[in-house]
Design an enzyme around this catalytic site. Structure first.
Site, mmCIF file in Angstrom:
data_model
loop_
_atom_site.group_PDB
_atom_site.id
_atom_site.type_symbol
_atom_site.label_atom_id
_atom_site.label_comp_id
_atom_site.label_asym_id
_atom_site.label_seq_id
_atom_site.Cartn_x
_atom_site.Cartn_y
_atom_site.Cartn_z
ATOM 1 N N GLU A 248 -27.549 35.347 60.114
ATOM 2 C CA GLU A 248 -27.135 36.566 59.359
ATOM 3 C C GLU A 248 -25.743 36.845 59.539
ATOM 4 O O GLU A 248 -25.413 37.563 60.649
ATOM 5 C CB GLU A 248 -28.224 37.654 59.775
ATOM 6 C CG GLU A 248 -29.846 37.376 59.728
ATOM 7 C CD GLU A 248 -30.118 37.631 58.092
ATOM 8 O OE1 GLU A 248 -29.251 38.379 57.486
ATOM 9 O OE2 GLU A 248 -31.115 37.174 57.819
ATOM 10 N N CYS B 86 -22.677 45.563 57.476
ATOM 11 C CA CYS B 86 -22.397 44.040 57.067
ATOM 12 C C CYS B 86 -22.456 43.792 55.668
ATOM 13 O O CYS B 86 -21.811 43.143 54.934
ATOM 14 C CB CYS B 86 -23.432 43.116 57.589
ATOM 15 S SG CYS B 86 -25.144 43.597 57.289
HETATM 16 P P1 NAD Z 1 -19.829 38.853 66.821
HETATM 17 O O1 NAD Z 1 -20.099 37.614 66.206
HETATM 18 O O2 NAD Z 1 -18.374 38.957 67.260
HETATM 19 O O3 NAD Z 1 -21.022 39.123 67.830
HETATM 20 C C1 NAD Z 1 -22.240 39.091 67.734
HETATM 21 C C2 NAD Z 1 -22.895 38.470 69.119
HETATM 22 O O4 NAD Z 1 -22.193 37.289 69.464
HETATM 23 C C3 NAD Z 1 -22.876 39.644 70.144
HETATM 24 O O5 NAD Z 1 -23.913 39.575 70.780
HETATM 25 C C4 NAD Z 1 -21.676 38.656 71.016
HETATM 26 O O6 NAD Z 1 -22.008 39.149 72.403
HETATM 27 C C5 NAD Z 1 -21.902 37.450 70.765
HETATM 28 N N1 NAD Z 1 -20.627 36.445 70.596
HETATM 29 C C6 NAD Z 1 -19.227 37.096 70.530
HETATM 30 N N2 NAD Z 1 -18.363 36.057 70.439
HETATM 31 C C7 NAD Z 1 -19.123 34.851 71.107
HETATM 32 C C8 NAD Z 1 -18.732 33.676 71.338
HETATM 33 N N3 NAD Z 1 -17.494 33.162 71.414
HETATM 34 N N4 NAD Z 1 -19.754 32.718 71.902
HETATM 35 C C9 NAD Z 1 -21.087 33.246 71.822
HETATM 36 N N5 NAD Z 1 -21.411 34.282 71.430
HETATM 37 C C10 NAD Z 1 -20.320 35.067 71.039
HETATM 38 O O7 NAD Z 1 -20.203 40.024 65.524
HETATM 39 P P2 NAD Z 1 -19.875 41.489 65.777
HETATM 40 O O8 NAD Z 1 -18.623 41.652 65.861
HETATM 41 O O9 NAD Z 1 -20.779 42.025 66.877
HETATM 42 O O10 NAD Z 1 -20.559 42.259 64.278
HETATM 43 C C11 NAD Z 1 -19.742 42.137 63.347
HETATM 44 C C12 NAD Z 1 -20.123 41.098 62.246
HETATM 45 O O11 NAD Z 1 -21.438 40.663 62.176
HETATM 46 C C13 NAD Z 1 -19.638 41.317 60.921
HETATM 47 O O12 NAD Z 1 -18.977 40.110 60.486
HETATM 48 C C14 NAD Z 1 -20.829 41.638 60.271
HETATM 49 O O13 NAD Z 1 -20.728 41.304 58.979
HETATM 50 C C15 NAD Z 1 -21.933 40.712 60.676
HETATM 51 N N6 NAD Z 1 -23.075 41.404 60.508
HETATM 52 C C16 NAD Z 1 -24.085 40.825 59.798
HETATM 53 C C17 NAD Z 1 -25.266 41.278 59.483
HETATM 54 C C18 NAD Z 1 -26.222 40.939 58.584
HETATM 55 O O14 NAD Z 1 -27.463 41.112 58.849
HETATM 56 N N7 NAD Z 1 -25.838 39.666 57.996
HETATM 57 C C19 NAD Z 1 -25.406 42.629 60.211
HETATM 58 C C20 NAD Z 1 -24.663 43.125 60.868
HETATM 59 C C21 NAD Z 1 -23.339 42.542 61.070
#
Ligand code: NAD
Length: 466
Positions: A220, A254
């Protein structure tokens, strides 16, 4: 300073947690429908009992108002749980399928079965909803789950972990606090399913890790979701609904409208109505409103502030370095190549673009990665048909924003760069289920034409298989 430090888990701790869940799953305890329902009921109880703690954590991390937090983080989950409980018996039943002519005498079934040990990785923007909504699907389908909340919302992360630790067997569900390193250990495990919500770059890391063991994934993700306001739209209503969707959680949603395409003839009226809506919602000084959220951390705050120099700010755009808040802003971007037009904004800044012909909008949107959401405001059925039939996007609304995510009757998910797979309602159940296809053959007769020694076999097969 948050006062809470989220420590990374060691490889051994992660191994141990996964082993515990594997044993729990192997014991068969998650499979009976009664056990799944009990887990769902307990989940609803835990959410209700901890409401005030949840609201406080969300306020500490994101300055979420009680109204917003209840609606988008607690109410939506309670609703999803009761919908799931009402429908679970029918979703989980083996479904009989038709029998092909070639298979007369036999019966075919599709039997949903749980994958096993699932991993749910959640982001920070709706840190309760996006951790627990997939868990509802995992429970309903009979899986165990390790939930990894985001390290960027530490109050909520800690609260979630304490809330679950005191209420559930960690073989069934374990909230594992941690950051990137913990996630790397988790992604190194023999898991049966990975459900990831987050950014596109991390989505790619997750999929790459999953591919090593061929673990199925749901991704997602995010991206830039366009909002189109056609000349015939009801401007006052459109502006209000768009301001609501763009400014909920200070734009950190998002599916928030990322940028606006408004018909040139309606631009002035729209801007006027948008300003009115902002003032109605948050008063003359939104940064003083208890209804307006803050930006999650300094890094994101500075990123957003830098967008304000990507064009001409035509409304708002003030900021407060102390509270990490940015005023709702309308901005005319300098070009399509500036960061505010190439990166996902994820904040209360709204670029305004105008168009004369709908084709311009269509070709712009089609030239970019497929968005997670698209919003169109129009009264014209032909325009509606044109956009919904010719542009590819995860989902969206006609004459509204965000609301498509809040009904269990519509699957929610992205397409292309905005994600793989979907959930909510029955889709959550099917996402966490493998549908096993079983054919039960009769022993009352046996068609000999399929065997290699059958004389007229090929002739019959030619007649049947054409
Ligand atoms: P992110 O991808 O930075 O982090 C998400 C998760 O991944 C966190 O738990 C984090 O600890 C982990 N993570 C971060 N970097 C990592 C790495 N290098 N290796 C492994 N794990 C890692 O996202 P965010 O900043 O928490 O959220 C914002 C993003 O999420 C935006 O792009 C938003 O559009 C998207 N989002 C999508 C939905 C949806 O339902 N489609 C909902 C909410 C947010």
């Amino acid at each position: 300073m948050t006062g809470i430090t989220i420590r990374e888990k060691t490889q051994e701790q992660v191994n141990e947690a996964v082993k515990l869940q594997r044993n729990y799953f192997a014991s068969g305890k998650t499979r009976p429908l009664e056990a799944r329902k009990a887990s769902l009921n307990k989940l609803a109880d835990v959410l209700r009992k901890n409401e005030s703690k949840i609201l406080k954590a969300l306020h500490d991390d994101l300055n979420k108002s009680e109204r917003e937090a209840y609606t988008t983080e607690i109410g939506i989950l309670l609703e999803e749980i009761s919908f799931t409980l009402k429908n679970l018996d029918s979703w989980a039943k083996p479904k009989k399928v038709k029998t092909a002519v070639t298979h007369i005498g036999s019966k075919g079934y599709r039997i949903p079965e749980p994958y096993g040990v699932s991993l749910i990785i959640a982001p920070w923007n709706y840190p309760i909803q996006l951790a627990i909504s997939p868990l509802i699907g995992a429970f309903a389908a009979g899986n165990t789950a390790i939930v990894k909340p985001s390290e960027l919302t530490p109050h909520t992360s800690r609260m979630l972990s304490e809330m679950f630790e005191g209420s559930f067997d960690s073989g069934l569900v374990y909230v594992m606090e941690g950051g990137i390193e913990t996630n790397q250990h988790l992604l190194d495990q023999e898991l049966d399913y990975i459900f990831f919500t987050g950014s596109v770059p991390v989505g790619k890391i997750v999929m790459e890790a999953a591919s090593k063991r061929l673990i199925p994934v749901t991704l997602e993700l995010g991206g830039k979701s366009p909002c189109i306001v056609h000349e015939d739209a009801d401007m006052a209503l459109a502006a209000k609904r768009i301001a609501f969707g763009k400014l909920a959680n200070a734009g950190q949603t998002c599916i928030a409208p990322d940028y606006l395409f408004v018909h040139r003839s309606a631009e002035e009226k729209f801007i006027e109505e948008f300003k009115k809506a902002v003032h109605e919602f948050y008063g003359e000084e939104p940064l003083k409103s208890d209804q307006f959220g803050k930006i999650v951390n300094e890094r994101h705050y500075n990123r957003l502030k830098s967008y304000l120099s990507d064009g001409e700010v035509i409304f708002g755009g003030g900021f407060d370095d102390q509270s990490l808040q940015i005023q709702p802003a309308l901005l005319r971007p300098e070009s399509m190549g500036v960061p505010v037009m190439t990166e996902e904004i994820f904040g209360p800044i709204f670029p305004v673009l105008t168009y004369d012909r709908l084709d311009e909008v269509k070709s712009f949107v089609a030239s970019r990665p497929k968005p997670l959401a698209l919003y169109l405001f129009t009264a014209d059925r032909e325009v509606e048909k044109d956009i919904t039939e010719n542009l590819s996007y995860g989902g969206g609304c006609i004459n509204d924003t965000l609301m498509h995510i809040a009904t269990p009757h519509l699957p929610f998910g992205g397409v292309g760069e905005s994600g793989i797979g979907s959930y909510h309602g029955e889709s959550s159940f099917s996402t966490f289920s493998h549908y096993k296809s079983v054919l039960k053959q009769t022993n009352l007769f046996d068609f000999s034409f399929k065997y290699p020694n059958s004389k007229n076999g090929l002739k019959i097969l030619r007649r049947l298989l054409k």
